[in-house]
Design an enzyme around this catalytic site. Structure first.
Site, PDB file in Angstrom:
ATOM      1  N   ASP A 101       0.843  -1.208   0.000  1.00 46.24           N
ATOM      2  CA  ASP A 101       0.000   0.000   0.000  1.00 46.24           C
ATOM      3  C   ASP A 101       0.872   1.248   0.000  1.00 46.24           C
ATOM      4  O   ASP A 101       1.968   1.260   0.559  1.00 46.24           O
ATOM      5  CB  ASP A 101      -0.911  -0.027   1.242  1.00 46.24           C
ATOM      6  CG  ASP A 101      -2.100   0.905   1.079  1.00 46.24           C
ATOM      7  OD1 ASP A 101      -2.354   1.382  -0.047  1.00 46.24           O
ATOM      8  OD2 ASP A 101      -2.781   1.166   2.090  1.00 46.24           O
TER       9      ASP A 101
ATOM     10  N   ASN B 218     -10.806  -2.996  -5.600  1.00 48.86           N
ATOM     11  CA  ASN B 218     -10.026  -2.052  -6.423  1.00 48.86           C
ATOM     12  C   ASN B 218     -10.668  -1.764  -7.793  1.00 48.86           C
ATOM     13  O   ASN B 218     -10.243  -0.852  -8.491  1.00 48.86           O
ATOM     14  CB  ASN B 218      -8.583  -2.535  -6.607  1.00 48.86           C
ATOM     15  CG  ASN B 218      -7.732  -2.405  -5.359  1.00 48.86           C
ATOM     16  OD1 ASN B 218      -6.840  -3.211  -5.103  1.00 48.86           O
ATOM     17  ND2 ASN B 218      -7.978  -1.382  -4.551  1.00 48.86           N
TER      18      ASN B 218
HETATM   19  C1  IPE Z   1      -5.368  -2.838  -0.211  1.00 50.43           C
HETATM   20  O1  IPE Z   1      -5.007  -1.548  -0.542  1.00 50.43           O
HETATM   21  C2  IPE Z   1      -5.448  -3.683  -1.438  1.00 50.43           C
HETATM   22  C3  IPE Z   1      -4.180  -4.005  -2.054  1.00 50.43           C
HETATM   23  C4  IPE Z   1      -3.008  -3.762  -1.538  1.00 50.43           C
HETATM   24  C5  IPE Z   1      -4.262  -4.694  -3.306  1.00 50.43           C
HETATM   25  P1  IPE Z   1      -6.122  -0.416  -0.768  1.00 50.43           P
HETATM   26  O2  IPE Z   1      -5.384   0.858  -0.919  1.00 50.43           O
HETATM   27  O3  IPE Z   1      -7.011  -0.800  -1.887  1.00 50.43           O
HETATM   28  O4  IPE Z   1      -6.936  -0.499   0.581  1.00 50.43           O
HETATM   29  P2  IPE Z   1      -7.852   0.557   1.348  1.00 50.43           P
HETATM   30  O5  IPE Z   1      -8.803   1.109   0.335  1.00 50.43           O
HETATM   31  O6  IPE Z   1      -6.947   1.628   1.875  1.00 50.43           O
HETATM   32  O7  IPE Z   1      -8.497  -0.211   2.437  1.00 50.43           O
HETATM   33  C1  IPE Z   2      -1.355   0.007  -3.424  1.00 49.11           C
HETATM   34  O1  IPE Z   2      -1.132   1.375  -3.497  1.00 49.11           O
HETATM   35  C2  IPE Z   2      -1.525  -0.639  -4.760  1.00 49.11           C
HETATM   36  C3  IPE Z   2      -2.871  -1.167  -5.045  1.00 49.11           C
HETATM   37  C4  IPE Z   2      -3.858  -1.235  -4.213  1.00 49.11           C
HETATM   38  C5  IPE Z   2      -3.094  -1.647  -6.395  1.00 49.11           C
HETATM   39  P1  IPE Z   2      -2.349   2.384  -3.590  1.00 49.11           P
HETATM   40  O2  IPE Z   2      -2.664   2.611  -5.030  1.00 49.11           O
HETATM   41  O3  IPE Z   2      -3.473   1.936  -2.756  1.00 49.11           O
HETATM   42  O4  IPE Z   2      -1.689   3.699  -2.978  1.00 49.11           O
HETATM   43  P2  IPE Z   2      -2.369   4.777  -2.038  1.00 49.11           P
HETATM   44  O5  IPE Z   2      -3.003   4.053  -0.890  1.00 49.11           O
HETATM   45  O6  IPE Z   2      -3.376   5.496  -2.880  1.00 49.11           O
HETATM   46  O7  IPE Z   2      -1.230   5.659  -1.603  1.00 49.11           O
HETATM   47 MG    MG Z   3      -4.052   2.294  -0.835  1.00 47.65          MG
END
Ligand code: IPE
Ligand code: IPE
Ligand code: MG
Length: 234
Positions: free
Chosen positions: A16, A64
């Protein structure tokens, strides 16, 4: 006294913070995901060097799909490229490669690239590299229950349900690591996480390197895993 170093058999990463990493640099989110792929590769190498038996990565959740289509397209394009370039290298290194999640909803060229890797890696016996794509813990439990119903089984025990998960026959994660300071599971490995140690680190996922990995191992080594007992068991 110096802490004895314990290496988890199975380590799972909730990757994340890619978007925040890019935002800080005034770059498009896509650039953060690209750096995220490099971080994943660094963690695979760190795990292999440390003698980890299985490493899991949460790459795309069932939630997602609510992101902008442009970001989703860029992500799956990266997954296809990653499969062609790097997963094929992992196959040569003898790693077992698996994906958990409903792959049928992914773009067809991505599915083709992943199937090619599954086929190439089928006889490998090395470290398991498990990538969660269109994965949700609740989805996985429902899928397992439906498998059981279809098989006509009328009474289930823990082992039966475990065997029907994507990770059936493999160890539960000893430790689940989440980057970027968020402290939640976001629907990741809900069944398997029953006794996992949870480690939350502030670094954004693209900043993960061998120093962060060492810090995680150090933290995990300090944990007293009691499994309901009154003394440390493993
Ligand atoms: C969790 O990250 C899912 C993945 C790492 C694939 P998100 O960024 O989607 O999670 P939330 O929305 O902060 O819970
Ligand atoms: C994690 O990084 C990757 C996926 C969930 C695909 P994010 O895209 O959630 O990054 P933030 O949380 O917006 O910084
Ligand atoms: Mg995220």
């Amino acid at each position: 006294m110096q802490q004895e170093k314990k290496i988890p058999s199975h380590i799972a990463f909730i990757m994340d913070g890619n978007g925040r990493w890019a935002k800080k640099r005034l770059l498009p989110r896509k650039a953060g995901h690209r750096e995220g792929v490099s971080a994943l590769r660094r963690m695979v190498d760190a795990c292999a060097d440390a003698g980890v038996e299985m490493v899991s990565f949460y790459a795309f959740s069932t939630e997602n799909w609510t992101r902008p289509q442009e970001e989703i397209d860029a992500l799956f394009k990266m997954v296809s490229e990653f499969a062609d370039k790097h997963l094929s290298e992992y196959v040569r290194r003898g790693f077992r490669i698996m994906f958990m999640g409903d792959l049928s909803k992914l773009p067809s060229d991505t599915v083709a690239a992943l199937k090619k890797i599954i086929e190439e890696a089928k006889d490998n016996t090395g470290m398991v590299v498990n990538i969660a794509l269109n994965y949700g813990g609740r989805d996985e439990i429902l899928r397992a229950v439906n498998k059981i119903i279809s098989a006509g089984i009328r009474e289930v025990d823990i082992q039966t349900l475990s065997d029907c998960m994507y990770t059936g026959g493999l160890p539960d994660p000893d430790v689940i690591v989440r980057s970027s300071g968020e402290k939640r599971l976001s629907n990741f490995m809900l069944w398997q996480a029953a006794y996992s140690e949870l480690v939350f680190v502030d670094e954004l996922w693209p900043d993960f390197d061998s120093a962060v990995f060492d810090k995680i191992i150090e933290e995990y080594s300090k944990r007293d895993r009691r499994y309901g007992n009154i003394r440390r068991i493993g």
